[in-house]
Design a protein around this motif. Structure first.
Motif, PDB file in Angstrom:
ATOM      1  N   THR A 155      -7.374 -11.920   5.142  1.00 43.34           N
ATOM      2  CA  THR A 155      -8.437 -12.751   5.423  1.00 43.34           C
ATOM      3  C   THR A 155      -7.768 -14.218   5.921  1.00 43.34           C
ATOM      4  N   GLY A 156      -6.844 -14.656   5.333  1.00 41.56           N
ATOM      5  CA  GLY A 156      -6.290 -15.934   5.836  1.00 41.56           C
ATOM      6  C   GLY A 156      -5.809 -15.875   7.270  1.00 41.56           C
ATOM      7  N   VAL A 157      -5.204 -14.696   7.651  1.00 40.78           N
ATOM      8  CA  VAL A 157      -4.801 -14.587   8.991  1.00 40.78           C
ATOM      9  C   VAL A 157      -6.059 -14.603  10.058  1.00 40.78           C
ATOM     10  N   GLU A 158      -7.042 -13.816   9.559  1.00 40.77           N
ATOM     11  CA  GLU A 158      -8.354 -13.461  10.287  1.00 40.77           C
ATOM     12  C   GLU A 158      -8.953 -14.798  10.573  1.00 40.77           C
ATOM     13  N   ALA A 159      -8.847 -15.687   9.530  1.00 37.09           N
ATOM     14  CA  ALA A 159      -9.525 -16.913   9.505  1.00 37.09           C
ATOM     15  C   ALA A 159      -8.680 -17.917  10.601  1.00 37.09           C
ATOM     16  N   ALA A 160      -7.384 -17.595  10.403  1.00 37.33           N
ATOM     17  CA  ALA A 160      -6.504 -18.628  11.300  1.00 37.33           C
ATOM     18  C   ALA A 160      -6.699 -18.399  12.789  1.00 37.33           C
ATOM     19  N   ALA A 209      -7.623 -20.652  15.748  1.00 42.26           N
ATOM     20  CA  ALA A 209      -6.506 -21.169  16.466  1.00 42.26           C
ATOM     21  C   ALA A 209      -6.916 -21.018  18.072  1.00 42.26           C
ATOM     22  N   GLY A 210      -6.091 -21.746  18.716  1.00 48.08           N
ATOM     23  CA  GLY A 210      -6.784 -21.818  20.150  1.00 48.08           C
ATOM     24  C   GLY A 210      -8.062 -22.525  20.650  1.00 48.08           C
ATOM     25  N   ARG A 211      -8.431 -23.308  19.571  1.00 45.01           N
ATOM     26  CA  ARG A 211      -9.556 -24.146  19.917  1.00 45.01           C
ATOM     27  C   ARG A 211      -9.152 -25.637  19.655  1.00 45.01           C
ATOM     28  N   GLY A 212      -8.042 -25.827  19.761  1.00 46.60           N
ATOM     29  CA  GLY A 212      -7.525 -27.439  19.773  1.00 46.60           C
ATOM     30  C   GLY A 212      -7.133 -27.556  18.293  1.00 46.60           C
ATOM     31  N   GLY A 213      -6.459 -28.568  18.137  1.00 45.17           N
ATOM     32  CA  GLY A 213      -6.084 -29.123  16.736  1.00 45.17           C
ATOM     33  C   GLY A 213      -5.205 -28.090  16.139  1.00 45.17           C
ATOM     34  N   ARG A 214      -4.826 -28.127  14.976  1.00 47.75           N
ATOM     35  CA  ARG A 214      -3.549 -27.599  14.212  1.00 47.75           C
ATOM     36  C   ARG A 214      -4.352 -26.634  13.031  1.00 47.75           C
ATOM     37  N   VAL A 215      -3.485 -25.555  12.843  1.00 44.99           N
ATOM     38  CA  VAL A 215      -3.919 -24.559  11.834  1.00 44.99           C
ATOM     39  C   VAL A 215      -2.762 -24.416  11.080  1.00 44.99           C
ATOM     40  N   VAL A 257       4.394  -4.831  12.519  1.00 45.71           N
ATOM     41  CA  VAL A 257       2.931  -5.260  13.061  1.00 45.71           C
ATOM     42  C   VAL A 257       2.714  -6.693  12.602  1.00 45.71           C
ATOM     43  N   ALA A 258       3.058  -6.845  11.231  1.00 38.93           N
ATOM     44  CA  ALA A 258       2.872  -8.388  10.728  1.00 38.93           C
ATOM     45  C   ALA A 258       3.556  -9.422  11.671  1.00 38.93           C
ATOM     46  N   GLY A 259       4.712  -8.966  11.889  1.00 38.99           N
ATOM     47  CA  GLY A 259       5.747  -9.812  12.919  1.00 38.99           C
ATOM     48  C   GLY A 259       4.902 -10.125  14.217  1.00 38.99           C
ATOM     49  N   ASP A 279       1.895 -13.792  17.699  1.00 37.27           N
ATOM     50  CA  ASP A 279       0.486 -13.968  18.590  1.00 37.27           C
ATOM     51  C   ASP A 279      -0.103 -15.312  17.891  1.00 37.27           C
ATOM     52  N   LEU A 280      -0.258 -15.400  16.428  1.00 38.98           N
ATOM     53  CA  LEU A 280      -0.936 -16.803  16.065  1.00 38.98           C
ATOM     54  C   LEU A 280      -0.148 -17.815  16.418  1.00 38.98           C
ATOM     55  N   ALA A 281       1.236 -17.873  16.308  1.00 37.46           N
ATOM     56  CA  ALA A 281       2.044 -18.869  16.536  1.00 37.46           C
ATOM     57  C   ALA A 281       2.020 -19.614  18.116  1.00 37.46           C
TER      58      ALA A 281
END
Length: 130
Positions: free
Chosen positions: A87-92, A96-102, A119-121, A126-128
């Motif tokens: 859930t936390g990664v889904e929210a991030a 993400a990609g909309r500006g600002g910092r997560v 898969v987690a890596g 991708d999130l980074a």
């Protein structure tokens, strides 16, 4: 000697739902070459690990998916997410990609600690990038 029934290790992902994060899961699976099946409900599917992508996230504020500067006065430039599970990664990923910092705060040594490490890596990488 007693023989035990074993469950085969998951070889793919079963994506349940089409909500926030579903496209990210599908894209990451394709990059990794992980078989992916989509369904609208949870069924027992041998060899597939279930990933939930519900249509709504009632706890996310309305500005969550708006680019920074377009989300109204309540939208901060930086957000912190407590918990680096699904859930936390889904929210991030939704922010993400909309500006600002997560920033994700996770007690384990890595994001998605219950997921397959490769898969987690890939999801974390991708999130980074975002």
């Amino acid at each position: 000697m007693v023989e035990r029934e074993t469950t085969p290790a998951p070889t793919g992902l079963l994506l349940v739902g089409d909500g926030p994060g579903a496209a990210d899961v599908a894209r990451t699976a394709a990059v990794l070459g992980v078989p992916l099946r989509a369904a609208d409900r949870i069924d027992v599917v041998a060899g597939f690990r279930c990933v939930l992508a519900p249509r709504t996230r009632a706890l996310l504020p309305p500005w969550w998916r708006a680019p920074v500067g377009e989300g109204g006065a309540d939208a901060p430039a930086s957000v912190a997410i407590v918990g680096g599970g699904t859930t936390g990664v889904e929210a991030a990923l939704g922010r993400a990609g909309r500006g600002g910092r997560v920033v994700i705060l996770e007690a384990a040594r890595r994001l998605l600690p219950d997921w397959d490490e490769a898969v987690a890596g890939a999801v974390a990488a991708d999130l980074a990038r975002r």
